[in-house]
Design an enzyme around this catalytic site. Sequence first.
Site, PDB file in Angstrom:
ATOM      1  N   CYS A  39       0.824  -1.219   0.000  1.00 59.36           N
ATOM      2  CA  CYS A  39       0.000   0.000   0.000  1.00 59.36           C
ATOM      3  C   CYS A  39       0.855   1.264   0.000  1.00 59.36           C
ATOM      4  O   CYS A  39       1.530   1.566   0.981  1.00 59.36           O
ATOM      5  CB  CYS A  39      -0.916  -0.047   1.227  1.00 59.36           C
ATOM      6  SG  CYS A  39      -1.810   1.467   1.567  1.00 59.36           S
ATOM      7  N   CYS A  42      -0.060   3.820   2.700  1.00 64.97           N
ATOM      8  CA  CYS A  42       0.379   3.295   4.003  1.00 64.97           C
ATOM      9  C   CYS A  42       1.850   3.614   4.232  1.00 64.97           C
ATOM     10  O   CYS A  42       2.249   4.005   5.328  1.00 64.97           O
ATOM     11  CB  CYS A  42       0.172   1.787   4.074  1.00 64.97           C
ATOM     12  SG  CYS A  42      -1.526   1.239   3.900  1.00 64.97           S
TER      13      CYS A  42
END
Length: 126
Positions: A39, A42
Amino acid sequence: MASPALNDQQKHEVMTFREQVVAPSMDKIVILDFFAEWCGPCKQLMPVLEKTSRAYAAKGVELVKIDVDKNEFIASQFQVRSIPTVYAVHKGKPVADMTGARTESQIAELIEKLIAQYQVNPVATS
């Protein structure tokens, strides 16, 4: 959270969650970061969360990162639909959805409010 129908992986996730999140949250604010290795957002948010959590560690704040790919059951219990998803946990319960906070100052402001609201005592340093 646990029920007799849990498989071994789910039982492991629950046990680990209790040790790493629930137990520390009894006297701290635990910042719970649901993420995945793949991600991009993230990866951008994680250093900000790490830095801010370190800055507030002495005031009773701890960061716990939960990889949604390795902890699908826990992620489902929190109804994580997108990542990163970030919650503050105190006394074993989510007390704030911090997902919208992206900057260091936004995260710090939320943490300050939570510390005051839940009267978290600073951690004694040795």
